[in-house]
Write a protein that holds these residues in place. Structure first.
Motif, PDB file in Angstrom:
ATOM      1  N   PRO A  48      11.089  -5.691   6.744  1.00 39.32           N
ATOM      2  CA  PRO A  48       9.927  -5.853   5.863  1.00 39.32           C
ATOM      3  C   PRO A  48       8.996  -6.930   6.403  1.00 39.32           C
ATOM      4  CG  PRO A  48      11.964  -5.755   4.585  1.00 39.32           C
ATOM      5  CD  PRO A  48      12.377  -5.857   6.024  1.00 39.32           C
ATOM      6  N   VAL A  51       3.307  -9.130   2.896  1.00 38.34           N
ATOM      7  CA  VAL A  51       2.725  -8.350   1.801  1.00 38.34           C
ATOM      8  C   VAL A  51       1.356  -8.942   1.483  1.00 38.34           C
ATOM      9  CG1 VAL A  51       3.001  -7.645  -0.612  1.00 38.34           C
ATOM     10  CG2 VAL A  51       5.009  -7.785   0.885  1.00 38.34           C
ATOM     11  N   LEU A  85       1.804  -3.002   2.027  1.00 37.15           N
ATOM     12  CA  LEU A  85       3.026  -3.465   2.692  1.00 37.15           C
ATOM     13  C   LEU A  85       2.920  -3.282   4.202  1.00 37.15           C
ATOM     14  CD1 LEU A  85       4.718  -4.286   0.270  1.00 37.15           C
ATOM     15  CD2 LEU A  85       3.832  -2.005  -0.206  1.00 37.15           C
ATOM     16  N   THR A  86       3.645  -4.106   4.918  1.00 39.14           N
ATOM     17  CA  THR A  86       3.689  -3.993   6.377  1.00 39.14           C
ATOM     18  C   THR A  86       5.134  -4.003   6.856  1.00 39.14           C
ATOM     19  OG1 THR A  86       3.630  -6.379   6.820  1.00 39.14           O
ATOM     20  CG2 THR A  86       1.509  -5.254   6.528  1.00 39.14           C
ATOM     21  N   VAL A  87       5.312  -3.649   8.106  1.00 40.39           N
ATOM     22  CA  VAL A  87       6.621  -3.668   8.757  1.00 40.39           C
ATOM     23  C   VAL A  87       6.549  -4.578   9.969  1.00 40.39           C
ATOM     24  CG1 VAL A  87       8.382  -2.314   9.956  1.00 40.39           C
ATOM     25  CG2 VAL A  87       7.191  -1.341   7.979  1.00 40.39           C
ATOM     26  N   THR A 286       1.786   2.389  -0.517  1.00 39.35           N
ATOM     27  CA  THR A 286       1.463   2.665   0.879  1.00 39.35           C
ATOM     28  C   THR A 286       1.052   4.111   1.005  1.00 39.35           C
ATOM     29  OG1 THR A 286       2.293   2.475   3.144  1.00 39.35           O
ATOM     30  CG2 THR A 286       3.835   3.302   1.495  1.00 39.35           C
ATOM     31  N   LYS A 304       9.247  -1.035   3.606  1.00 40.46           N
ATOM     32  CA  LYS A 304       8.181  -1.358   2.666  1.00 40.46           C
ATOM     33  C   LYS A 304       8.685  -1.395   1.224  1.00 40.46           C
ATOM     34  CE  LYS A 304       4.616   0.242   5.807  1.00 40.46           C
ATOM     35  NZ  LYS A 304       3.587   1.242   6.145  1.00 40.46           N
TER      36      LYS A 304
END
Length: 367
Positions: A48, A51, A85-87, A286, A304
């Motif tokens: 994760p 955010v 959200l991002t990874v 997302t 996410k």
């Protein structure tokens, strides 16, 4: 024949032998741990990432500025969060994670382990990868503005523009950068989604007639699409170009890819309309989006989900096409709505805002 038993071993000798064996096992374990902790593995780890609240601010060149600014229009106060959200990717070909880190990631439900050459293909440089991700983010931001303004009833010109032709493109020598695609086999296409669908309908291996505008003049060219991993393509990189009635600025550094599109659209709509779309709740989500409001699938959905949970969200908007990856991997306390369009997302937010019964809304089941 005489049989003789083994000589009895004294307790002291037995203790010394057990001690030596124990130290041997401990030494082997220690050496194995050192190896696992040092030797690089041929994998990368997805975790994760940060955010971002589309209604809030983020760091930009050392200053906190709004993610979304609409300078020439009346904007309304917002409340709560609409999080994108991002990874985060741990490891690259030069700095691979250790086997110990990979083992820990395998045991962590919020992480994913992928082959290093899947994350970093050998024929793509780091600079090319970063540039492609950044271009995808810029395109997704334009599409997010388009989807929001379309939903709000604004009218504006748009066109499908050819950006480039990849190597060995079926359209090489036939199409050029800056061509505008207007139709496929006589069917008008207004956006990239419609272009892809029209090519799919025609099928791979069957010559397609493409209506284009080049240097202001209309023309028709013929290209035979091919199959590329299940998609019907003609080998052109395209983007949507828009002439919006007013400026919408989106600022987000060090984040690439197209997956924030839907959440940006929701943030823009929230700022341009009175009241809080979600009633002040903390909602994460997302998904890609196009001008018509169609929501598309993204990568890293499981990471996410945990990013949303860790940030305090109780509600999650997920592309319906990602539900197969979501089910069975939903963190406790998080409700996941399955959305196919921007209208689906807005319906979910309205139900959250009014505390209405959500049982009739499509969801990605938790288990």
């Amino acid at each position: 024949m005489a049989l003789f038993g083994a000589s009895p071993i004294s307790p002291a000798v037995r203790t010394r032998r057990a001690g030596k064996a124990g130290w041997t096992v401990l030494g082997i374990a220690f050496a194995s741990g050192v190896v696992l902790g040092v030797v690089p593995a041929p994998y990368a780890i997805e975790k994760p990432g940060p955010v971002y609240n589309t209604l809030g601010t983020a760091d930009h060149d050392g200053k906190e500025i709004p993610l979304i600014t609409i300078p020439d229009q009346k904007v309304y106060p917002t409340d709560g969060r609409l999080d994108l959200l991002t990874v985060s990717l741990v490891g690259d070909p030069e700095n691979r994670p250790s086997w110990l880190e990979v083992t820990g990631a395998w045991l962590d439900p919020s992480s994913a382990v992928i082959p290093i050459d899947e994350a970093f293909p050998a024929d793509v440089t780091t600079e090319q990868r970063d540039a492609a991700n950044q271009a995808a983010m810029v395109d997704s931001q334009r599409d997010a503005v388009a989807a929001a303004l379309t939903h709000l009833g604004y009218d504006y010109p748009s066109k499908i523009s050819v950006v480039s032709l990849p190597k060995n493109s079926p359209a090489a020598g036939v199409m050029k950068a800056d061509d505008q695609v207007v139709s496929v086999n006589g069917e008008v296409v207004a956006n990239v989604t419609e272009l892809r669908q029209a090519l799919k309908t025609g099928g791979a291996g069957t010559e397609a007639n493409l209506g284009i505008i080049r240097d202001g003049a209309e023309d028709t060219v013929k290209v035979t699409p091919i199959d590329a991993n299940g998609a019907v393509v003609i080998g052109i990189n395209v983007r949507m170009d828009y002439e919006f009635p007013f400026e919408v600025q989106i600022q987000l550094d060090r984040v690439g890819g197209p997956s924030a599109g839907m959440m940006f659209s929701l943030g823009i709509i929230d700022k341009l309309t009175p009241g809080a779309l979600q009633g002040g709740a903390d909602v994460a989500g997302t998904g890609t989006i196009d001008q018509s409001g169609q929501v598309g699938p993204i990568g890293g959905i499981r990471q996410k989900l945990y990013g949303a949970k860790n940030s305090g969200a109780e509600w999650f908007l997920a592309p319906a096409d990602n539900c197969g990856e979501v089910t069975g991997h939903v963190p406790d306390g998080l409700t996941v709505f399955a959305v196919e369009t921007l209208d689906d997302s807005l319906a979910a937010l309205d139900a959250i805002r009014t505390d209405a019964d959500t049982s009739d809304l499509p969801t990605c089941p938790a288990g």
